[in-house]
Scaffold this motif. Structure first.
Motif, PDB file in Angstrom:
ATOM      1  N   ALA A  30      40.735  28.719  49.014  1.00 52.56           N
ATOM      2  CA  ALA A  30      41.552  29.734  49.695  1.00 52.56           C
ATOM      3  C   ALA A  30      42.887  29.931  48.990  1.00 52.56           C
ATOM      4  O   ALA A  30      43.383  31.062  48.858  1.00 52.56           O
ATOM      5  N   LEU A  31      43.511  28.825  48.524  1.00 53.49           N
ATOM      6  CA  LEU A  31      44.770  28.950  47.785  1.00 53.49           C
ATOM      7  C   LEU A  31      44.568  29.694  46.466  1.00 53.49           C
ATOM      8  O   LEU A  31      45.388  30.532  46.089  1.00 53.49           O
ATOM      9  N   ALA A  32      43.477  29.400  45.768  1.00 55.34           N
ATOM     10  CA  ALA A  32      43.200  30.110  44.519  1.00 55.34           C
ATOM     11  C   ALA A  32      42.973  31.596  44.766  1.00 55.34           C
ATOM     12  O   ALA A  32      43.412  32.448  43.989  1.00 55.34           O
ATOM     13  N   ASP A  33      42.281  31.928  45.862  1.00 49.00           N
ATOM     14  CA  ASP A  33      42.063  33.338  46.207  1.00 49.00           C
ATOM     15  C   ASP A  33      43.381  34.043  46.492  1.00 49.00           C
ATOM     16  O   ASP A  33      43.599  35.180  46.061  1.00 49.00           O
ATOM     17  N   ALA A  34      44.280  33.357  47.209  1.00 49.80           N
ATOM     18  CA  ALA A  34      45.581  33.966  47.519  1.00 49.80           C
ATOM     19  C   ALA A  34      46.399  34.187  46.247  1.00 49.80           C
ATOM     20  O   ALA A  34      47.062  35.224  46.096  1.00 49.80           O
ATOM     21  N   LYS A  35      46.360  33.219  45.331  1.00 50.11           N
ATOM     22  CA  LYS A  35      47.087  33.380  44.065  1.00 50.11           C
ATOM     23  C   LYS A  35      46.516  34.549  43.275  1.00 50.11           C
ATOM     24  O   LYS A  35      47.262  35.337  42.696  1.00 50.11           O
ATOM     25  N   TRP A  36      45.196  34.675  43.253  1.00 45.93           N
ATOM     26  CA  TRP A  36      44.579  35.786  42.515  1.00 45.93           C
ATOM     27  C   TRP A  36      45.008  37.132  43.074  1.00 45.93           C
ATOM     28  O   TRP A  36      45.341  38.050  42.331  1.00 45.93           O
ATOM     29  N   ARG A  37      45.014  37.261  44.405  1.00 48.32           N
ATOM     30  CA  ARG A  37      45.404  38.537  45.015  1.00 48.32           C
ATOM     31  C   ARG A  37      46.870  38.847  44.759  1.00 48.32           C
ATOM     32  O   ARG A  37      47.249  40.017  44.599  1.00 48.32           O
ATOM     33  N   ALA A  38      47.716  37.809  44.742  1.00 52.95           N
ATOM     34  CA  ALA A  38      49.135  38.038  44.457  1.00 52.95           C
ATOM     35  C   ALA A  38      49.336  38.517  43.023  1.00 52.95           C
ATOM     36  O   ALA A  38      50.136  39.416  42.762  1.00 52.95           O
ATOM     37  N   HIS A  39      48.596  37.945  42.069  1.00 56.98           N
ATOM     38  CA  HIS A  39      48.736  38.347  40.671  1.00 56.98           C
ATOM     39  C   HIS A  39      48.107  39.705  40.400  1.00 56.98           C
ATOM     40  O   HIS A  39      48.511  40.387  39.457  1.00 56.98           O
ATOM     41  N   ARG A  40      47.123  40.103  41.179  1.00 51.80           N
ATOM     42  CA  ARG A  40      46.441  41.381  40.955  1.00 51.80           C
ATOM     43  C   ARG A  40      46.977  42.496  41.858  1.00 51.80           C
ATOM     44  O   ARG A  40      46.423  43.597  41.865  1.00 51.80           O
ATOM     45  N   ALA A  41      48.034  42.230  42.600  1.00 51.25           N
ATOM     46  CA  ALA A  41      48.546  43.236  43.544  1.00 51.25           C
ATOM     47  C   ALA A  41      49.018  44.495  42.833  1.00 51.25           C
ATOM     48  O   ALA A  41      48.898  45.602  43.348  1.00 51.25           O
ATOM     49  N   GLY A  42      49.555  44.344  41.627  1.00 53.47           N
ATOM     50  CA  GLY A  42      50.077  45.508  40.912  1.00 53.47           C
ATOM     51  C   GLY A  42      49.077  46.210  40.032  1.00 53.47           C
ATOM     52  O   GLY A  42      49.404  47.208  39.385  1.00 53.47           O
ATOM     53  N   HIS A  43      47.836  45.730  39.979  1.00 55.23           N
ATOM     54  CA  HIS A  43      46.824  46.346  39.138  1.00 55.23           C
ATOM     55  C   HIS A  43      46.258  47.609  39.808  1.00 55.23           C
ATOM     56  O   HIS A  43      46.234  47.703  41.027  1.00 55.23           O
ATOM     57  N   PRO A  44      45.801  48.562  39.019  1.00 52.08           N
ATOM     58  CA  PRO A  44      45.200  49.775  39.614  1.00 52.08           C
ATOM     59  C   PRO A  44      43.901  49.444  40.323  1.00 52.08           C
ATOM     60  O   PRO A  44      43.249  48.447  40.021  1.00 52.08           O
ATOM     61  N   PRO A  45      43.476  50.265  41.278  1.00 55.42           N
ATOM     62  CA  PRO A  45      42.209  50.025  41.989  1.00 55.42           C
ATOM     63  C   PRO A  45      41.024  50.023  41.032  1.00 55.42           C
ATOM     64  O   PRO A  45      40.995  50.770  40.047  1.00 55.42           O
TER      65      PRO A  45
END
Length: 308
Positions: A229-244
């Motif tokens: 779950a922590l790894a998933d949260a880190k991934w979403r935080a790092h990919r927040a600025g990426h285009p859809p």
């Protein structure tokens, strides 16, 4: 009537590969017994999951084999190209004629003196019957001399090959070399080749196949539920600025991230020996390293019963 046209393609067409798939897509839109259909190159590319150049080559082969006609004097809905399956139209007309003959024989009508030869060409095109489907005569612009080309009679037909290759891509929404399979991402459109809408990383959800992958690859055992779950949260935080992107692209990127993620650190050592159950945090002023050293020194000072 589209079912009759499709059945003729399945049973009698000599086309193969992409040409057969394109012919089936055109037959699926046949309006009536005349076996006339309409379609644009871009719509055929989307339905067959082929590129525009592949569709053009398929239509050329079908026209050369006389299994397809391109009626340039007609235009379909939204300016689409109008096609006819001439051999299918002959077969449909023959079947209707046989049905009428069977009906006459049942009624007791004697038509033995009348002979009907098999037509070598399909029946004449009845444009008036096609207007309800949005098919009409193509407008002819007036020439500089004020001469307007007369309308093509209903029995007339025009046949030509499609535009040669290399004339450019004039169809919006489909790349010149379109995607060939469902897994290949399509960066130029809002929808991927598989038809799934692109989404931001925050809205993407881990699919069941990816869950199975984490178990089979041992990442769930390595990281644990909380670590995953922590790894998933880190991934979403790092990919927040990426285009859809499409779900398939996010899934591949997420798996790559999880495979590189380190396992969470082990629980810290107890500050004192015998302190099972998790003692309090180190006293104020002591770092974690100092607490570990104090625990080791205390263990060395304890009597073991072997002293002289």
């Amino acid at each position: 009537m589209s079912s009759d046209a499709r059945e003729w393609v399945w049973e009698h067409s000599s086309s193969r590969g992409n040409a057969r798939l394109v012919l089936l897509s055109i037959a699926d839109r046949v309006a009536d017994e005349q076996c006339i259909s309409w379609a644009s190159l871009s719509s055929l590319a989307k339905r067959t999951r082929a590129s525009l150049s592949t569709v053009r080559e398929a239509i050329e082969r079908l026209v050369d084999s006389d299994e397809l006609e391109q009626l340039d004097d007609l235009t379909g809905p939204q300016g689409s190209t109008v096609y006819r399956l001439p051999l299918a139209a002959v077969a449909v007309a023959a079947a209707a004629r046989d049905q009428d003959a069977d009906a006459d024989s049942t009624d007791g009508t004697d038509d033995t003196d009348e002979s009907v030869d098999e037509p070598e060409s399909p029946p004449a095109v009845r444009i008036s019957a096609l207007r309800r489907y949005g098919i009409r005569l193509r407008a002819v612009p007036e020439s500089p001399e004020g001469y307007r080309k007369p309308a093509v009679p209903e029995s007339g037909r025009s046949r030509r090959k499609p535009a040669p290759r290399g004339t450019g891509n004039r169809h919006r929404g489909v790349p010149k070399t379109g995607t060939q399979n469902r897994s290949e991402p399509d960066k130029n459109r809002r929808y991927s080749s598989g038809g799934a809408a692109v989404t931001p990383a925050a809205e993407w959800e881990v699919d069941p196949d990816t869950h199975t992958w984490t178990r089979q690859q041992g990442h769930l055992d390595r990281l644990g539920e909380e670590g995953l779950a922590l790894a998933d949260a880190k991934w979403r935080a790092h990919r927040a600025g990426h285009p859809p992107r499409s779900a398939g692209v996010w899934a591949a990127d997420w798996r790559s991230w999880i495979a590189r993620e380190h396992a969470p650190s082990r629980p810290r050592l107890r500050a004192l020996p015998g302190g099972a159950g998790g003692g309090p945090a180190p006293a104020g002023g002591m770092t974690r390293a100092d607490a570990h050293m104090a625990a080791l020194l205390a263990a060395l000072d304890e009597p073991t019963g072997t002293e002289g």
